[in-house]
Scaffold this active site. Structure first.
Site, PDB file in Angstrom:
ATOM      1  N   ARG A  35      -4.288  56.674  35.955  1.00  0.00           N
ATOM      2  CA  ARG A  35      -3.549  56.417  34.719  1.00  0.00           C
ATOM      3  C   ARG A  35      -2.935  55.022  34.719  1.00  0.00           C
ATOM      4  NH1 ARG A  35      -4.161  61.708  35.534  1.00  0.00           N
ATOM      5  NH2 ARG A  35      -3.899  63.241  33.857  1.00  0.00           N
ATOM      6  N   GLY A  88     -14.157  63.358  37.362  1.00  0.00           N
ATOM      7  CA  GLY A  88     -13.876  64.102  36.132  1.00  0.00           C
ATOM      8  C   GLY A  88     -12.704  63.499  35.378  1.00  0.00           C
ATOM      9  N   ARG A 142     -20.593  69.097  34.919  1.00  0.00           N
ATOM     10  CA  ARG A 142     -19.244  69.595  34.599  1.00  0.00           C
ATOM     11  C   ARG A 142     -19.054  69.686  33.082  1.00  0.00           C
ATOM     12  NH1 ARG A 142     -14.987  66.938  38.529  1.00  0.00           N
ATOM     13  NH2 ARG A 142     -13.714  68.598  37.635  1.00  0.00           N
ATOM     14  N   SER A 160      -5.405  72.326  31.221  1.00  0.00           N
ATOM     15  CA  SER A 160      -6.083  71.210  31.888  1.00  0.00           C
ATOM     16  C   SER A 160      -5.433  69.903  31.478  1.00  0.00           C
ATOM     17  CB  SER A 160      -7.566  71.191  31.491  1.00  0.00           C
ATOM     18  OG  SER A 160      -8.116  69.913  31.749  1.00  0.00           O
ATOM     19  N   GLN A 169      -6.593  67.096  32.158  1.00  0.00           N
ATOM     20  CA  GLN A 169      -7.649  66.163  31.740  1.00  0.00           C
ATOM     21  C   GLN A 169      -7.922  66.328  30.251  1.00  0.00           C
ATOM     22  OE1 GLN A 169     -10.958  66.669  34.424  1.00  0.00           O
ATOM     23  NE2 GLN A 169      -9.820  65.827  36.145  1.00  0.00           N
ATOM     24  N   ASP A 203      -5.711  71.929  42.721  1.00  0.00           N
ATOM     25  CA  ASP A 203      -6.535  71.188  43.688  1.00  0.00           C
ATOM     26  C   ASP A 203      -6.239  71.587  45.136  1.00  0.00           C
ATOM     27  OD1 ASP A 203      -7.752  69.849  41.635  1.00  0.00           O
ATOM     28  OD2 ASP A 203      -6.515  68.053  41.798  1.00  0.00           O
ATOM     29  N   ARG A 252     -15.631  76.024  43.470  1.00  0.00           N
ATOM     30  CA  ARG A 252     -14.800  76.159  44.673  1.00  0.00           C
ATOM     31  C   ARG A 252     -14.569  77.604  45.080  1.00  0.00           C
ATOM     32  NH1 ARG A 252     -10.794  70.962  43.616  1.00  0.00           N
ATOM     33  NH2 ARG A 252     -12.294  69.442  44.412  1.00  0.00           N
ATOM     34  N   ARG A 302     -12.563  67.999  48.729  1.00  0.00           N
ATOM     35  CA  ARG A 302     -11.466  68.912  49.106  1.00  0.00           C
ATOM     36  C   ARG A 302     -11.964  70.043  50.021  1.00  0.00           C
ATOM     37  NH1 ARG A 302      -7.446  66.437  46.901  1.00  0.00           N
ATOM     38  NH2 ARG A 302      -7.610  65.611  44.786  1.00  0.00           N
TER      39      ARG A 302
HETATM   40  C1  S3P Z   1      -6.398  65.911  37.085  1.00  0.00           C
HETATM   41  C2  S3P Z   1      -6.279  67.171  36.562  1.00  0.00           C
HETATM   42  C3  S3P Z   1      -6.840  68.375  37.194  1.00  0.00           C
HETATM   43  C4  S3P Z   1      -7.235  68.144  38.640  1.00  0.00           C
HETATM   44  C5  S3P Z   1      -7.929  66.826  38.844  1.00  0.00           C
HETATM   45  C6  S3P Z   1      -7.062  65.678  38.366  1.00  0.00           C
HETATM   46  C7  S3P Z   1      -5.803  64.787  36.344  1.00  0.00           C
HETATM   47  O1  S3P Z   1      -7.953  68.786  36.441  1.00  0.00           O
HETATM   48  O2  S3P Z   1      -8.046  69.204  39.091  1.00  0.00           O
HETATM   49  O3  S3P Z   1      -8.224  66.650  40.219  1.00  0.00           O
HETATM   50  O4  S3P Z   1      -5.616  63.711  36.933  1.00  0.00           O
HETATM   51  O5  S3P Z   1      -5.489  64.956  35.154  1.00  0.00           O
HETATM   52  P1  S3P Z   1      -7.724  69.763  35.184  1.00  0.00           P
HETATM   53  O6  S3P Z   1      -6.500  69.317  34.528  1.00  0.00           O
HETATM   54  O7  S3P Z   1      -8.905  69.651  34.306  1.00  0.00           O
HETATM   55  O8  S3P Z   1      -7.568  71.131  35.792  1.00  0.00           O
END
Ligand code: S3P
Length: 432
Positions: free
Chosen positions: A28, A95, A123, A168, A170, A318, A349, A391
């Site tokens: 970020r 991701g 994904r 999530s 993300q 995670d 996982r 991981r």
């Molecule tokens: C992350 C959010 C998580 C996490 C990833 C990093 C992020 O994913 O598993 O390693 O930096 O926003 P999700 O929010 O999709 O679960």
């Protein structure tokens, strides 16, 4: 298979380390720095492959980014300052880069293409394509399978209220970042609160963004002016997790971890350690760049099983590979529920934890959305299939320190995604 670099004998772990910078915050800091006016100066940046993918993507869109051993400097050009990349942006294994950058690219006046490695191309991206399309974005999956490669074309965005079906960060961050370019207000509500680094950091760059914990929502107003900042990235609790666990399960051990990010939206593992009866002490608690930070001291402990479910899951998502290993070393049964998201991480996982713990002699049953681990069975060395998942490689390396015999890994180098000096830091604590 690569034999473990560590002794077959169980040795105490003692000493202090500072694990690398937080991956989520590092991504970020580069993204928001690129969209800001002026210089963003980052210390403690995680120099792992995922974060290098983020840097490379913004460099390819015309942002000057300098990196040395200790610092990253981003020369941001403002919200409208990105330029069209000459070829597809490579997301590698990341991701976070893929989903967050898609929100940013949805608001640009140029077309972009996103691609990545074999794991990224499997994904799910429908989870960002849907809300971005609702905002007016023109984003599509090149193969029509809701996965990368993605093509994102120019469009005019408008704010929406998005009820995300998944907790999530993300997805939430993708929609909020598109909200920077949207007319009006964009709100995301989640079924449970996910990590809130985007909200905290965007606010510090000058965005009008608010979180509402009661409603589990975050709201942003479009078209702010973002200004470059100095960011200190704290140590990643997801990386600290391996050493918290190692200190708890390896006999006669005591480990001090400096400067760990304990943001409550990330710190579920600390609650689990307490619930399992683990000895953990907090020292020197303070705030760094808007994030809670603490030194953590763990000691060898007798652990008992516990139940991990519901709103706790996003706060430790995670860390579940490491927690599952802890549960196998604990007495009694651990239930992990509501964690279906594990099936769409760097590997499935639930599957990769289960197959490897079974290979080590554990009593574990995979369920649709988690695992049941009947702890306390004697664990032995095994050949670990990482599925190229960093991981999994790290959690099972730690299991190998405390089991009878040694483990071997098919792809030990995959730790470079989030923790390039992992094996060196493990070695530094082993008392030969
Ligand atoms: C992350 C959010 C998580 C996490 C990833 C990093 C992020 O994913 O598993 O390693 O930096 O926003 P999700 O929010 O999709 O679960």
């Amino acid at each position: 298979m690569n034999p473990s670099p560590f002794s077959e004998k169980i040795m105490p772990l003692k000493g202090e380390i500072t694990v690398p910078g937080d991956k989520s915050i590092s991504h970020r800091s580069v993204m928001f720095g690129s969209l800001s006016k002026g210089k963003t100066f980052i210390t403690g940046f995680l120099d792992g492959a995922d974060c290098r993918s983020t840097i490379a993507a913004f460099q390819k869109m015309g942002i000057a980014i300098e990196k040395d051993q200790n610092h990253v400097i981003v020369y941001g050009k403002g919200l409208e300052g990105l330029s069209q990349p000459s070829s597809a942006l490579d997301m590698g294994n990341s991701g976070t880069t893929t989903r967050l950058i898609s929100g940013i690219l949805a608001g640009q006046s140029f077309t972009s293409h996103l691609t990545g490695d074999a794991s990224i191309q499997k994904r799910p991206m429908g989870r960002i394509i849907d809300p971005l399309t609702q905002m007016g974005a023109n984003i599509s999956s090149d193969c029509g399978n809701q996965c990368a490669p993605l093509t994102i074309r120019p469009a005019t965005l408008h704010g929406i209220h998005y009820q995300s079906p998944v907790a999530s960060a993300q997805v939430k961050s993708c929609v909020l970042l598109a909200g920077l370019y949207a007319e009006g207000e964009t709100t995301v509500t989640e079924p449970a609160i996910s990590r809130d680094h985007t909200e905290r950091m965007l606010r510090s760059f000058g965005a009008d963004i608010q979180s509402n914990a009661m409603e589990k929502s975050a709201r942003i107003i479009g078209h702010p002016t973002l200004i470059g900042q100095s960011i200190q990235v704290p140590s990643d609790i997801s990386s600290a997790a391996y050493f918290l666990a190692a200190g708890l399960i390896t006999p006669n051990s005591e480990i001090l971890l400096h400067n760990v990010n304990t943001n409550p939206t990330r710190a579920g593992i600390l609650k689990v350690i307490q619930d399992m009866g683990g000895s953990i002490k907090y020292e020197n608690q303070h705030i760094v760049s808007g994030e809670e930070v603490s030194d953590l001291i763990v000691r060898t402990s007798s652990l008992t099983g516990c139940t991990i479910e519901g709103d706790l899951i996003p706060t430790l998502i995670d860390e579940i590979p490491m927690i599952a290993v802890l549960a196998a070393f604990a007495q009694g049964t651990t239930y992990i529920r509501d964690a279906k998201e594990l099936r769409v991480k760097e590997s499935d996982r639930i599957q990769s934890i289960t197959e490897n713990l079974l290979a080590m002699g554990a009593d574990i049953t995979a369920t649709e959305d988690g695992m049941i681990i009947r702890g306390g069975k004697p664990l032995h060395g095994a050949s670990i299939q990482t599925h190229l998942d960093h991981r999994i490689a790290m959690a099972f390396t730690i299991a190998g320190l405390a089991c009878d015999g040694a483990i071997s890994l098919d792809h030990p180098d995959c730790v470079d995604i989030s923790y390039p000096n992992f094996y060196e830091q493990v070695q530094s604590l082993i008392q030969e």
